[in-house]
Design an enzyme around this catalytic site. Sequence first.
Site, PDB file in Angstrom:
ATOM      1  N   HIS A 142      -0.004   4.660   7.209  1.00 35.55           N
ATOM      2  CA  HIS A 142       0.706   5.228   6.071  1.00 35.55           C
ATOM      3  C   HIS A 142       1.211   6.663   6.294  1.00 35.55           C
ATOM      4  CE1 HIS A 142      -2.224   2.214   4.540  1.00 35.55           C
ATOM      5  NE2 HIS A 142      -1.126   1.771   3.930  1.00 35.55           N
ATOM      6  N   ASP A 178      -2.637   8.171   8.051  1.00 31.74           N
ATOM      7  CA  ASP A 178      -3.608   7.346   8.755  1.00 31.74           C
ATOM      8  C   ASP A 178      -2.878   6.428   9.723  1.00 31.74           C
ATOM      9  OD1 ASP A 178      -2.530   5.317   7.184  1.00 31.74           O
ATOM     10  OD2 ASP A 178      -4.250   5.193   5.843  1.00 31.74           O
ATOM     11  N   SER A 208       0.797  -1.225   0.000  1.00 32.18           N
ATOM     12  CA  SER A 208       0.000   0.000   0.000  1.00 32.18           C
ATOM     13  C   SER A 208       0.830   1.276   0.000  1.00 32.18           C
ATOM     14  CB  SER A 208      -0.945   0.012   1.207  1.00 32.18           C
ATOM     15  OG  SER A 208      -0.225  -0.140   2.419  1.00 32.18           O
TER      16      SER A 208
END
Length: 348
Positions: free
Chosen positions: A316, A313, A37
Amino acid sequence: MGNKAYFLSFLIGFALILSLKFASAQMVPAIFVFGDSLVDVGNNNKLPVSVAKANFPHNGIDFPTKKATGRFSNGKNAADFLAQKVGLPTSPAYLSVSPKSNSAFMTGASFASGGAGIFNGTDRTLGQSIPLTKQVGYYESVYDNLIQQQGLSGAQKSLSKSLFSIVIGSNDILDYSGSSDLQKESTPQQYRLHASGARKFVFAGIGPIGCIPAQRIKNQTDHGCNEGSNLMAVSYNKGLNSMLRELKSNLTAISYSYFDTYSLLLNIIQNPATYGFAEAEAACCGRGKLNAQIPCLPVAKYCPSRRDHVFWDLYHPTEATAAILVDAIFDGPKKYAFPMNVRQLVAV
């Protein structure tokens, strides 16, 4: 009429100058991105059963379109910034490109997938991502496509000058079962890429994942870093470096740049003001303790100044943090990028 013709000629000339300037800034033919991600630019959007998606607000709030794209970020991520550095558009998400578009991968492709790991079983519970083995399989399909377009020698010449960026491993540690050997499992994928034209690799080590907001909230008293997770990251990075040295000794034609994500990101977290940050523990977007008990969903709150936060978040980094990290791997000293930085790698 003459003035209109002159103005049209001026616009055409100006456009040509801009195009030539862009062409001269292009440093490599293409970038191929593998990972999780941290560098996903939208592949997970196309996975129907995946819950690991970022195609909703407040993600993308600072992206040029101001819309969520599938990036787990408030804006651009590391894949975007690396592409900018070498004068290329961001490599398109492999799953978002029509198979009929034969020229779609001429400047690269991204196979990265949120939640992905080195091991096929990393995501066995939800089956929500594309593991590294499958990402490499997708690349091999692209390789065949490039041969059809450019011929074998043309494709291999282009690929030998292209960058192959690999950013993966964090999810394996977060889902660690205690029975896996990361070093042995990762090696075959690099050989498969080499057999399909890859020569220049960019490897990112795992950062201090024990310091992400999702790990900090597990420490009920002081919200300090989870040292157990950090120790596993350090161990993984040592194994990766050992593997890279062995790979180089066996495949002398390859070159690589390894980025010590751990050291630089830990320095940012411990000295945030030095890098222009005001908050290095709490997430910008989320709810609960450190904004990390509830993910960055549309119902979550987000900070008014994303540039102040190291983390977007609970997992990340913000766009601002990603930009600093890419600056370091591209032009940084051997303290962070070795045996060479990416600018030097491009010149090899």
